[in-house]
Scaffold this motif. Structure first.
Motif, short mmCIF file in Angstrom:
data_model
loop_
_atom_site.label_atom_id
_atom_site.label_comp_id
_atom_site.label_asym_id
_atom_site.label_seq_id
_atom_site.Cartn_x
_atom_site.Cartn_y
_atom_site.Cartn_z
N LEU A 1 8.72 -7.14 9.43
CA LEU A 1 8.01 -6.63 8.27
C LEU A 1 8.79 -7.00 7.02
CD1 LEU A 1 7.19 -3.00 9.49
CD2 LEU A 1 5.58 -4.90 9.33
N PHE A 2 8.10 -7.07 5.90
CA PHE A 2 8.77 -7.31 4.63
C PHE A 2 8.87 -5.99 3.89
CE2 PHE A 2 7.43 -11.41 6.00
CZ PHE A 2 8.43 -12.25 5.58
N SER A 3 9.89 -5.87 3.03
CA SER A 3 10.16 -4.61 2.33
C SER A 3 9.15 -4.37 1.20
CB SER A 3 11.57 -4.62 1.75
OG SER A 3 11.67 -5.55 0.68
N LYS A 4 9.14 -3.14 0.72
CA LYS A 4 8.28 -2.77 -0.40
C LYS A 4 8.62 -3.60 -1.63
CE LYS A 4 6.72 1.19 -3.16
NZ LYS A 4 6.41 0.34 -4.26
N ALA A 5 9.90 -3.82 -1.89
CA ALA A 5 10.31 -4.62 -3.05
C ALA A 5 9.79 -6.06 -2.93
CB ALA A 5 11.83 -4.62 -3.20
N GLN A 6 9.86 -6.62 -1.73
CA GLN A 6 9.33 -7.97 -1.53
C GLN A 6 7.82 -7.99 -1.74
OE1 GLN A 6 11.18 -8.39 2.38
NE2 GLN A 6 12.08 -10.31 1.67
N TRP A 7 7.13 -6.98 -1.20
CA TRP A 7 5.68 -6.91 -1.37
C TRP A 7 5.31 -6.80 -2.85
CZ3 TRP A 7 1.48 -8.04 1.20
CH2 TRP A 7 0.25 -7.58 0.71
N ASP A 8 6.02 -5.93 -3.58
CA ASP A 8 5.75 -5.77 -5.01
C ASP A 8 5.98 -7.08 -5.77
OD1 ASP A 8 5.12 -3.12 -4.51
OD2 ASP A 8 7.02 -2.32 -5.29
N MET A 9 7.05 -7.80 -5.44
CA MET A 9 7.33 -9.08 -6.07
C MET A 9 6.23 -10.11 -5.73
SD MET A 9 10.78 -11.36 -5.75
CE MET A 9 11.10 -12.70 -6.87
N LEU A 10 5.78 -10.08 -4.50
CA LEU A 10 4.70 -10.97 -4.07
C LEU A 10 3.44 -10.72 -4.89
CD1 LEU A 10 3.75 -13.09 -1.95
CD2 LEU A 10 3.16 -11.17 -0.48
#
Length: 188
Positions: A105-114
């Protein structure tokens, strides 16, 4: 008038076709059947989401003939982890991931940046969202999956991420310089 109605019909058909992507349900108990390629050899492996909360995720793994075990990501990993775990798994153990590590899974910070920048930082590389060619679209059982396709800045590594804020799942990684290439084949 007929031309306008015909044009609207074509637009509606094109819009529904463009949005007709498969979005698998990912929840606690989901089993993910992957192929892994390491040193030119491909073998099947199964990952399972044994526990799935906002502050704690346990991912089980199993490789026939090798063993099984698990990995645990706690709130810090899930919130801001930005590097993957690519070490050889240890059969019979459940390993805690470091605060900056994620697995499957990817982190919340990575998702937000995406979402904001159309890119992520992962394993000390920047990956940018690209429009996939027809051959690059990610499919399961012939169905196109609603996924992001990303490329590393040098174009050598490709990542597909499920378009799902709650569970931004790694669907595929190709050209991984740090470990196995992985491809999701089916979901149970």
């Amino acid at each position: 008038m007929k031309k306008i109605l015909f044009g609207l019909s074509l637009f509606a058909a094109a819009s529904s076709f463009a949005q007709d992507k498969f979005s698998p349900a990912i929840k606690q108990g989901t089993k993910l059947n992957f192929s892994a390629m390491v040193n030119g050899q491909t073998f099947p492996c199964v990952f399972s989401l044994d526990s799935l909360t906002a502050a704690y995720v346990k991912v089980g793994w199993s490789v026939e003939g090798f063993g099984s075990g698990g990995w645990v990501m706690k709130s810090k990993s899930l919130e801001s982890g930005n590097r993957g775990f690519w070490g050889q798994p240890n059969p019979g153990t459940v390993e805690d991931m470091a605060d900056d590590q994620v697995v499957m899974l990817f982190s919340k910070a990575q998702w937000d940046m995406l979402q904001k920048d159309k890119k992520i930082n992962f394993d000390q590389q920047t990956y940018t969202v690209k429009t996939p060619t027809e051959q690059q679209e990610f499919k399961i059982s012939g169905k196109t999956v609603d996924a992001y396709y990303l490329e590393s800045s040098n174009g050598s590594t490709h990542i597909w991420i499920l378009n799902n804020a709650a569970t931004p799942l790694l669907l595929k990684i190709e050209g991984n310089t740090l470990g196995a290439d992985l491809t999701l084949n089916s979901i149970e």
